[in-house]
Motif scaffolding. Structure first.
Motif, PDB file in Angstrom:
ATOM      1  N   GLY A 129       0.785  -1.219   0.000  1.00 31.43           N
ATOM      2  CA  GLY A 129       0.000   0.000   0.000  1.00 31.43           C
ATOM      3  C   GLY A 129       0.818   1.270   0.000  1.00 31.43           C
ATOM      4  O   GLY A 129       0.264   2.359  -0.147  1.00 31.43           O
ATOM      5  N   SER A 130       2.142   1.166   0.166  1.00 33.23           N
ATOM      6  CA  SER A 130       2.999   2.346   0.161  1.00 33.23           C
ATOM      7  C   SER A 130       3.273   2.747  -1.280  1.00 33.23           C
ATOM      8  O   SER A 130       4.038   2.088  -1.987  1.00 33.23           O
ATOM      9  CB  SER A 130       4.315   2.054   0.895  1.00 33.23           C
ATOM     10  OG  SER A 130       5.147   3.184   0.898  1.00 33.23           O
ATOM     11  N   LEU A 131       2.659   3.837  -1.721  1.00 35.44           N
ATOM     12  CA  LEU A 131       2.765   4.250  -3.115  1.00 35.44           C
ATOM     13  C   LEU A 131       3.982   5.105  -3.395  1.00 35.44           C
ATOM     14  O   LEU A 131       4.431   5.197  -4.531  1.00 35.44           O
ATOM     15  CB  LEU A 131       1.500   5.007  -3.521  1.00 35.44           C
ATOM     16  CG  LEU A 131       0.184   4.248  -3.354  1.00 35.44           C
ATOM     17  CD1 LEU A 131      -0.986   5.130  -3.789  1.00 35.44           C
ATOM     18  CD2 LEU A 131       0.198   2.947  -4.147  1.00 35.44           C
ATOM     19  N   MET A 132       4.509   5.775  -2.349  1.00 33.89           N
ATOM     20  CA  MET A 132       5.674   6.644  -2.492  1.00 33.89           C
ATOM     21  C   MET A 132       6.427   6.667  -1.169  1.00 33.89           C
ATOM     22  O   MET A 132       5.859   6.309  -0.120  1.00 33.89           O
ATOM     23  CB  MET A 132       5.257   8.061  -2.886  1.00 33.89           C
ATOM     24  CG  MET A 132       5.048   8.270  -4.366  1.00 33.89           C
ATOM     25  SD  MET A 132       4.443   9.937  -4.746  1.00 33.89           S
ATOM     26  CE  MET A 132       2.687   9.712  -4.490  1.00 33.89           C
ATOM     27  N   PRO A 133       7.688   7.110  -1.162  1.00 35.42           N
ATOM     28  CA  PRO A 133       8.435   7.198   0.093  1.00 35.42           C
ATOM     29  C   PRO A 133       7.667   8.008   1.135  1.00 35.42           C
ATOM     30  O   PRO A 133       7.047   9.028   0.827  1.00 35.42           O
ATOM     31  CB  PRO A 133       9.725   7.909  -0.327  1.00 35.42           C
ATOM     32  CG  PRO A 133       9.920   7.510  -1.749  1.00 35.42           C
ATOM     33  CD  PRO A 133       8.523   7.482  -2.330  1.00 35.42           C
ATOM     34  N   GLY A 134       7.720   7.529   2.357  1.00 34.82           N
ATOM     35  CA  GLY A 134       7.064   8.224   3.463  1.00 34.82           C
ATOM     36  C   GLY A 134       5.626   7.828   3.678  1.00 34.82           C
ATOM     37  O   GLY A 134       5.065   8.075   4.759  1.00 34.82           O
ATOM     38  N   MET A 135       4.997   7.233   2.690  1.00 35.03           N
ATOM     39  CA  MET A 135       3.592   6.882   2.832  1.00 35.03           C
ATOM     40  C   MET A 135       3.428   5.631   3.683  1.00 35.03           C
ATOM     41  O   MET A 135       4.224   4.688   3.599  1.00 35.03           O
ATOM     42  CB  MET A 135       2.938   6.690   1.463  1.00 35.03           C
ATOM     43  CG  MET A 135       2.834   7.974   0.670  1.00 35.03           C
ATOM     44  SD  MET A 135       1.903   7.821  -0.882  1.00 35.03           S
ATOM     45  CE  MET A 135       0.242   7.555  -0.252  1.00 35.03           C
ATOM     46  N   ALA A 136       2.414   5.638   4.531  1.00 32.56           N
ATOM     47  CA  ALA A 136       2.168   4.513   5.432  1.00 32.56           C
ATOM     48  C   ALA A 136       1.664   3.306   4.653  1.00 32.56           C
ATOM     49  O   ALA A 136       1.033   3.435   3.600  1.00 32.56           O
ATOM     50  CB  ALA A 136       1.133   4.923   6.482  1.00 32.56           C
ATOM     51  N   THR A 137       1.947   2.131   5.175  1.00 35.70           N
ATOM     52  CA  THR A 137       1.461   0.900   4.567  1.00 35.70           C
ATOM     53  C   THR A 137       0.027   0.632   5.028  1.00 35.70           C
ATOM     54  O   THR A 137      -0.472   1.249   5.980  1.00 35.70           O
ATOM     55  CB  THR A 137       2.346  -0.285   4.971  1.00 35.70           C
ATOM     56  OG1 THR A 137       2.223  -0.500   6.392  1.00 35.70           O
ATOM     57  CG2 THR A 137       3.814  -0.027   4.634  1.00 35.70           C
ATOM     58  N   ASP A 138      -0.624  -0.307   4.372  1.00 38.53           N
ATOM     59  CA  ASP A 138      -1.978  -0.688   4.773  1.00 38.53           C
ATOM     60  C   ASP A 138      -1.993  -1.194   6.208  1.00 38.53           C
ATOM     61  O   ASP A 138      -2.909  -0.889   6.986  1.00 38.53           O
ATOM     62  CB  ASP A 138      -2.517  -1.775   3.842  1.00 38.53           C
ATOM     63  CG  ASP A 138      -2.726  -1.273   2.412  1.00 38.53           C
ATOM     64  OD1 ASP A 138      -2.900  -0.051   2.235  1.00 38.53           O
ATOM     65  OD2 ASP A 138      -2.709  -2.109   1.489  1.00 38.53           O
TER      66      ASP A 138
END
Length: 212
Positions: A129-138
């Protein structure tokens, strides 16, 4: 009958984005001048930093708003809730502005191009679920939804700190590479604001006896 919380959150996000789009249209003659009819200036190209940043940061901001909505309902702490409201209002409005510029420039709001290609490197979205750096996972988002009180506050502040650091990196890159005043000015302001909020979150974590 009360609507499901997910519908309420979705409706609120749509409303805030709509407000941002309205603001863009109101200031269109000045802030959107690169593509204004008769201006003699071409809109940014599909592969430009302007278009790539507007598209990627819109996605990045969307998750920040989502996390802020989640923690708002998981704690009664006024400082955290106030900070969450600020993120919701600011980043939803900025997202609306960026989507509005893409509309004005006649560029699609989504693309098959890899994220961050405009920065000179690409990031392959992960299956977690992390689409880009820094984004949280599902999984991290699920943990935030399940947490309450101090646990929710600490997890939110940690996730948002990582989110902001990556966002600040993107903003710095866009501020230096963009060809329009709109993106240069917005990215510069984002960088300053997110660096300031990273310091604020460090203090908030310290006050809760937690490390970043």
């Amino acid at each position: 009958m009360r609507a499901p919380r997910s519908m309420v959150v979705a409706g609120a996000v749509v409303f805030l984005v709509a407000v941002g789009l309205v603001l863009v249209m109101v200031v269109r003659p000045s802030s959107a001048s690169p593509s204004s009819a008769g201006s003699g200036v071409s809109a940014p190209s599909e592969g430009s930093a302007d278009v790539g940043f507007a598209r990627d940061m819109s996605i990045h901001h969307q998750q920040a708003v989502e996390m802020a909505f989640i923690v708002r309902d998981r704690t009664d702490d006024e400082d955290v809730r106030r900070f969450a409201y600020d993120i919701i209002n600011t980043q939803a409005n900025q997202r609306g502005m960026m989507l509005g510029w893409l509309e004005i420039w006649d560029r699609p709001k989504s693309s098959d191009r890899p994220p961050m290609e405009w920065m000179g490197h690409t990031f392959t979205p992960r299956s977690d679920g992390s689409l880009m750096p820094g984004m949280a996972t599902d999984e991290q988002l699920d943990r935030l939804r399940a947490a309450e009180g101090r646990a929710a506050e600490v997890l939110f502040l940690r996730l948002m700190t990582v989110h902001h650091r990556a966002g600040a990196d993107m903003a710095q890159a866009a501020a230096g590479a963009a060809g329009t005043d709109e993106i240069r000015n917005l990215a510069t302001g984002m960088d300053r604001a997110q660096e300031s909020e990273i310091a604020l979150m460090a203090d908030m974590l310290k006050a809760r006896g937690a490390k970043p």
